[in-house]
Design a protein around this motif. Structure first.
Motif, PDB file in Angstrom:
ATOM      1  N   ASP A  96       0.829  -1.211   0.000  1.00 17.09           N
ATOM      2  CA  ASP A  96       0.000   0.000   0.000  1.00 17.09           C
ATOM      3  C   ASP A  96       0.861   1.258   0.000  1.00 17.09           C
ATOM      4  N   THR A  97       1.970   1.231   0.763  1.00 20.03           N
ATOM      5  CA  THR A  97       2.867   2.386   0.816  1.00 20.03           C
ATOM      6  C   THR A  97       3.537   2.617  -0.526  1.00 20.03           C
ATOM      7  N   GLN A  99       2.430   1.619  -3.509  1.00 23.83           N
ATOM      8  CA  GLN A  99       1.419   2.039  -4.483  1.00 23.83           C
ATOM      9  C   GLN A  99       1.025   3.502  -4.280  1.00 23.83           C
ATOM     10  N   ASP A 100       0.935   3.933  -3.023  1.00 19.84           N
ATOM     11  CA  ASP A 100       0.614   5.332  -2.761  1.00 19.84           C
ATOM     12  C   ASP A 100       1.714   6.252  -3.290  1.00 19.84           C
ATOM     13  N   ARG A 103       1.200   6.541  -7.014  1.00 18.86           N
ATOM     14  CA  ARG A 103       0.053   7.392  -7.361  1.00 18.86           C
ATOM     15  C   ARG A 103       0.386   8.868  -7.198  1.00 18.86           C
ATOM     16  N   ARG A 104       1.118   9.206  -6.139  1.00 22.43           N
ATOM     17  CA  ARG A 104       1.459  10.606  -5.901  1.00 22.43           C
ATOM     18  C   ARG A 104       2.392  11.128  -6.988  1.00 22.43           C
ATOM     19  N   GLU A 131       0.021  -0.790 -13.620  1.00 29.08           N
ATOM     20  CA  GLU A 131      -0.444  -1.377 -12.373  1.00 29.08           C
ATOM     21  C   GLU A 131      -0.802  -2.824 -12.639  1.00 29.08           C
TER      22      GLU A 131
END
Length: 513
Positions: A96-97, A99-100, A103-104, A131
């Protein structure tokens, strides 16, 4: 605290100018860090003048929510768009970290046509975000790529990278670091970044690498850029000046660490030792770091370390029942599952190949082992995160033993005395020795004493002690000796076939067959 290698800051200033052009809104500390990351030095190597990064490694401990991620976004964009870097590997302990972070960074590119069409005169393609279940990356028309990955011993295998990012590296297992560290060695201008909230030894079993890098920065090691924001010694954790010192992005409004949030957390922390610990680490960046080698406080350990090392034994014959024990540290991000089985001299302890606290994975592992090895019990403390697997076990027909403080105290005395008198051996798992090194006793009233969770990560010691306690309490006496010959012990993770009683494969879902 800081140690900044001197050098030509032209590249770093270009990176800051790029961020300003696209209205990044960086705070002064973020701009300064970006400039320092891009500093160059000129060196003579074999008679040739080479321009190299002043900082081969960047080490930044900083409290959460101050904007570490924004610095990484513009460092990576600058590497691709300005500095000619071709391969960047951004890693995190959680998907999750990672992927975030992707995205940023992608949102910055996507929202700025100049960045999307940067190479339009040379190539027909545009930057592309991919992705795909662990294959996340951003590819650029000039062949450059930024990979976003969770950290495993296989991450980066076969890659040669210009920039290696260890994001949130308070959780960085040594074996994973060792496997990934070599990915930059073939690149002349490579750089590594270690950036994270601080290590808390009570909660973070994999904080030794980041601790070691921090000591390197404090010592002013050559080629290491080190910046840390944290309270000065003896600072009042509830004072505004301490908050300013520890949070360079402290604000009353707008993006950044919200003053109102710190005020509320501080008020709660005044009434709870546990909340104060969290407040110091997460909000003020005050780590409880692993010590330097040779600086471990001289004290009496719960088990003499020489005796502990002599108790390591490989694959002793099993002569009776087994029991499982599990435990988590405060915070519940890690787990230890241990098995104790009866031997001719007493009992032997082995560790399951699992470390991350994923309730589904832990529940499945225990269910499989109950099915295969029929232990006399599954034991854990219901006050820890392990209790989250209780519904899974009950659904699988298992009634776990959820113990209290009296059993914890008895288990602690049982494992320390057993190893000391030679009736208990263990498999040599390094996590167990680290737990013994960190453990201290605490008084628990009429129950006597138990292991304290306030002095490092000790859940491996607790889990092993509970497995031993359960074996002693619930084992079934009077097994036919002829039946014992069928019990061929293998380490947790091994498997035995009926036709050929040897270890044939590694199977993380079973301990014994």
């Amino acid at each position: 605290m800081s140690s900044v290698p001197s050098g030509d800051t032209s590249r770093g200033l270009e990176a800051v100018a790029l961020a300003k052009f696209y209205n990044a809104g960086l705070y002064p500390w973020q701009e300064e860090l970006l400039v320092d990351m891009g500093a160059d030095v000129t060196e003579s190597v074999d008679g040739e003048e080479l321009t190299l990064p002043a900082a081969r490694e960047v080490v930044v401990p900083l409290a959460r929510q101050n904007g570490k991620g924004e610095v990484l976004v513009w460092r990576e964009i600058s590497g691709i768009y300005l500095w000619g870097e071709k391969v960047i590997l951004h890693t995190a302990h959680l998907m999750d970290t990672a992927q975030d972070a992707m995205r940023r960074l992608w949102s910055v590119i996507e929202d700025n046509p100049d960045l999307m069409y940067w190479w339009e005169d040379e190539y027909d393609e545009l930057p592309q975000k991919i992705e795909s279940n662990g294959k996340e990356c951003i590819r650029f028309p000039n062949g450059a790529v930024i990979y976003f990955r969770t950290r495993t011993i296989k991450t980066g295998r076969g890659l040669s990278v210009d920039l290696l990012v260890f994001d949130e590296c308070f959780n960085l297992p040594l074996e994973v670091f060792a496997a990934m560290n070599a990915t930059t060695r073939a690149r002349q201008r490579s750089q590594k970044i270690f950036i994270s909230s601080p290590v808390n030894r009570r909660r973070h079993i994999h904080g030794r690498v980041f601790s070691g890098k921090r000591w390197q920065g404090i010592d002013g090691a050559s080629g290491v850029l080190y910046k840390e924001w944290s309270p000065a010694p003896d600072s009042d954790p509830h004072d505004l000046e301490t908050w300013k010192m520890s949070n360079p992005s402290l604000v009353t409004r707008g993006p950044g660490v919200q003053l109102a949030e710190l005020e509320a957390d501080s008020a709660a922390a005044k009434n709870s030792a546990d909340l104060l610990e969290v407040f110091l680490v997460e909000a003020l960046g005050q780590g409880d770091w692993y010590p330097r080698d040779g600086e471990v406080e001289e004290r009496e350990h719960v088990i003499d370390l020489d005796v502990l090392d002599r108790a390591v034994k490989s694959g002793p014959p099993q002569s009776g029942d087994c029991c499982l024990g599990a435990d988590c540290p405060p915070g519940g991000d890690s787990v230890a599952v241990w098995s104790a089985f009866r031997t001719a001299y007493g009992a032997h302890l082995t560790r399951a190949p699992i470390s991350e606290m994923d309730r589904q994975v832990v529940g499945k592992l225990i269910l499989k082992n109950v099915e295969k090895s029929d232990p006399v019990g599954v034991v854990y403390d219901p006050k820890t995160a392990v209790d989250s697997i209780t519904p899974l076990l009950e659904k699988g027909g298992i009634d776990p033993v959820r113990i209290g403080i009296n059993a914890l105290a008895t288990a602690g005395e049982m494992i320390t005395s057993g190893i000391s008198d030679g009736t208990v051996t263990w498999d040599g798992a390094p996590e167990f020795r680290q737990a013994v090194e960190a453990a201290e006793w605490r008084e628990v009233g009429d129950a006597g004493r138990a292991f304290s969770r306030r002095h490092g990560v000790i859940h491996d010691l607790v889990a092993a002690s509970l497995a031993l306690w359960g074996l002693e309490k619930f084992e079934i006496p009077g097994i036919d000796p002829a039946e014992l010959e069928k019990h061929i012990p293998v380490p947790i993770g091994g498997a035995v076939t009926d036709d050929n009683p040897t270890v044939t494969r590694i199977d993380e879902e079973c301990m014994y067959v």
